[in-house]
Design a protein around this motif. Sequence first.
Motif, PDB file in Angstrom:
ATOM      1  N   LYS A  42     -83.226 -59.272  50.874  1.00 29.46           N
ATOM      2  CA  LYS A  42     -82.343 -58.287  51.478  1.00 29.46           C
ATOM      3  C   LYS A  42     -81.251 -58.978  52.284  1.00 29.46           C
ATOM      4  O   LYS A  42     -81.500 -59.988  52.950  1.00 29.46           O
ATOM      5  CB  LYS A  42     -83.166 -57.362  52.384  1.00 29.46           C
ATOM      6  N   PRO A  44     -77.681 -57.961  54.899  1.00 28.91           N
ATOM      7  CA  PRO A  44     -77.177 -56.839  55.716  1.00 28.91           C
ATOM      8  C   PRO A  44     -75.765 -56.390  55.368  1.00 28.91           C
ATOM      9  O   PRO A  44     -75.124 -55.683  56.147  1.00 28.91           O
ATOM     10  CB  PRO A  44     -77.223 -57.438  57.130  1.00 28.91           C
ATOM     11  N   THR A  45     -75.285 -56.748  54.210  1.00 29.44           N
ATOM     12  CA  THR A  45     -73.874 -56.554  53.855  1.00 29.44           C
ATOM     13  C   THR A  45     -73.382 -55.128  54.009  1.00 29.44           C
ATOM     14  O   THR A  45     -72.275 -54.882  54.494  1.00 29.44           O
ATOM     15  CB  THR A  45     -73.641 -57.009  52.399  1.00 29.44           C
ATOM     16  N   GLN A  47     -75.005 -52.638  55.641  1.00 33.87           N
ATOM     17  CA  GLN A  47     -75.757 -51.956  56.695  1.00 33.87           C
ATOM     18  C   GLN A  47     -74.876 -50.899  57.369  1.00 33.87           C
ATOM     19  O   GLN A  47     -73.732 -51.145  57.725  1.00 33.87           O
ATOM     20  CB  GLN A  47     -76.235 -52.971  57.738  1.00 33.87           C
ATOM     21  N   GLY A  48     -75.410 -49.687  57.501  1.00 32.45           N
ATOM     22  CA  GLY A  48     -74.663 -48.597  58.103  1.00 32.45           C
ATOM     23  C   GLY A  48     -73.897 -47.745  57.102  1.00 32.45           C
ATOM     24  O   GLY A  48     -73.411 -46.662  57.459  1.00 32.45           O
ATOM     25  N   LYS A  71     -80.503 -50.624  48.503  1.00 36.31           N
ATOM     26  CA  LYS A  71     -81.475 -51.000  49.533  1.00 36.31           C
ATOM     27  C   LYS A  71     -81.472 -52.502  49.777  1.00 36.31           C
ATOM     28  O   LYS A  71     -81.642 -52.956  50.917  1.00 36.31           O
ATOM     29  CB  LYS A  71     -82.864 -50.517  49.131  1.00 36.31           C
ATOM     30  N   SER A  74     -79.005 -53.283  52.217  1.00 28.08           N
ATOM     31  CA  SER A  74     -79.283 -52.640  53.512  1.00 28.08           C
ATOM     32  C   SER A  74     -78.537 -51.336  53.711  1.00 28.08           C
ATOM     33  O   SER A  74     -78.379 -50.881  54.855  1.00 28.08           O
ATOM     34  CB  SER A  74     -78.981 -53.606  54.679  1.00 28.08           C
ATOM     35  N   ALA A  75     -78.057 -50.723  52.628  1.00 29.52           N
ATOM     36  CA  ALA A  75     -77.412 -49.412  52.746  1.00 29.52           C
ATOM     37  C   ALA A  75     -78.475 -48.325  52.824  1.00 29.52           C
ATOM     38  O   ALA A  75     -79.606 -48.491  52.364  1.00 29.52           O
ATOM     39  CB  ALA A  75     -76.498 -49.166  51.551  1.00 29.52           C
ATOM     40  N   ASP A  76     -78.108 -47.199  53.423  1.00 28.41           N
ATOM     41  CA  ASP A  76     -78.962 -46.012  53.371  1.00 28.41           C
ATOM     42  C   ASP A  76     -78.672 -45.278  52.063  1.00 28.41           C
ATOM     43  O   ASP A  76     -77.527 -45.254  51.593  1.00 28.41           O
ATOM     44  CB  ASP A  76     -78.674 -45.093  54.560  1.00 28.41           C
TER      45      ASP A  76
END
Length: 348
Positions: A42, A44-45, A47-48, A71, A74-76
């Motif tokens: 994973k 964090p590219t 993230q958010g 995922k 790190s995306a929702d």
Amino acid sequence: MATTTWTRHHVLSLADFTPIEYDTVLQTAASFREVLSRRTKKVPTLQGQVVANLFFESSTRTRSSFELAAKRLSADTLNFAAATSSLTKGETILDTAKTYLAMGADMMVVRHREAGVPQAIAAEMDRLGSRVGVLNAGDGQHEHPSQALLDLFTICTLLDPDHPRLELLKDKKIAIVGDILHSRVARSNIWSLTATGAEVHLAGPPTLLPQLFAAYGTQEGNQGAKEPLPITHDQSPITNRKLFLHWDVEPALQDADFVMTLRLQKERMTQHLLPSLREYHQRYGITRDRLKLCKPDVKVLHPGPVNRGVEISSDLMDDPQFSLISQQVTSGVAVRMALLYLMGGGKI
């Protein structure tokens, strides 16, 4: 990763993809393939950010692959299921998309049985002034860009695992066999593979060829096409693309480096186009005997799901000496990570 600025807001078709864009996707996917080989898979590219998977049509590989790709970045994720949605109460597709926009979606991955739906959603997002990027995950009999890109990545990484790039396929012979009429995968692959400088040979029953192509299926072409088919985009001819047509499979397979066999899409056939599945396999099924016509190191691809014993013999499908089908599935996650990353990040 490459040091190029990505400017494409939506990925709806490969018809106007540039060589630089292809190589950017390939190199970015190669970087994410390395990430996926780590113990911690994973980054964090994204993230958010929120990726909405709007699948109005059944799917296993594509939907799961996009969800996992998001995922891993790190995306929702928001996953839409048509059967349990407000579509059953009369809500329109565009209203559904606007609902996900209101929920904060940054990207929408759209699949629909009708051609043009991802384009319509992208146009609506643009009209509303949103920055939502739309990615076509397959629309009707139009295109399936991410599948063609993962096919390209699978082949190029086989030829050069460390530096996959477009030029590796120059002058290679690639046969695409089967139900080309109903295949959005074939259409996207025609754009991507001819862009590499490869010779792409289509083979299938005349009833399973688009009318435009069927018009060129002369008896002479049956024995081995001499002149490439014309390819157009936005009514303008595209030159230097090597696309050939055969009504028999043998000339298409002769000395081929790669063979891509396509699923018979019976759910999209509105009339009786084949005498029988048995006869289809006898004339167009990919078997060990037929592969003897190809290069000794030929590899076979299939976008899945596979009708075993119809498009390809079951034993050949499971033979790692020839089959790249498992690698295609694995490549799909890395390529879709690359697409989401490029659309969500902009610079690489």
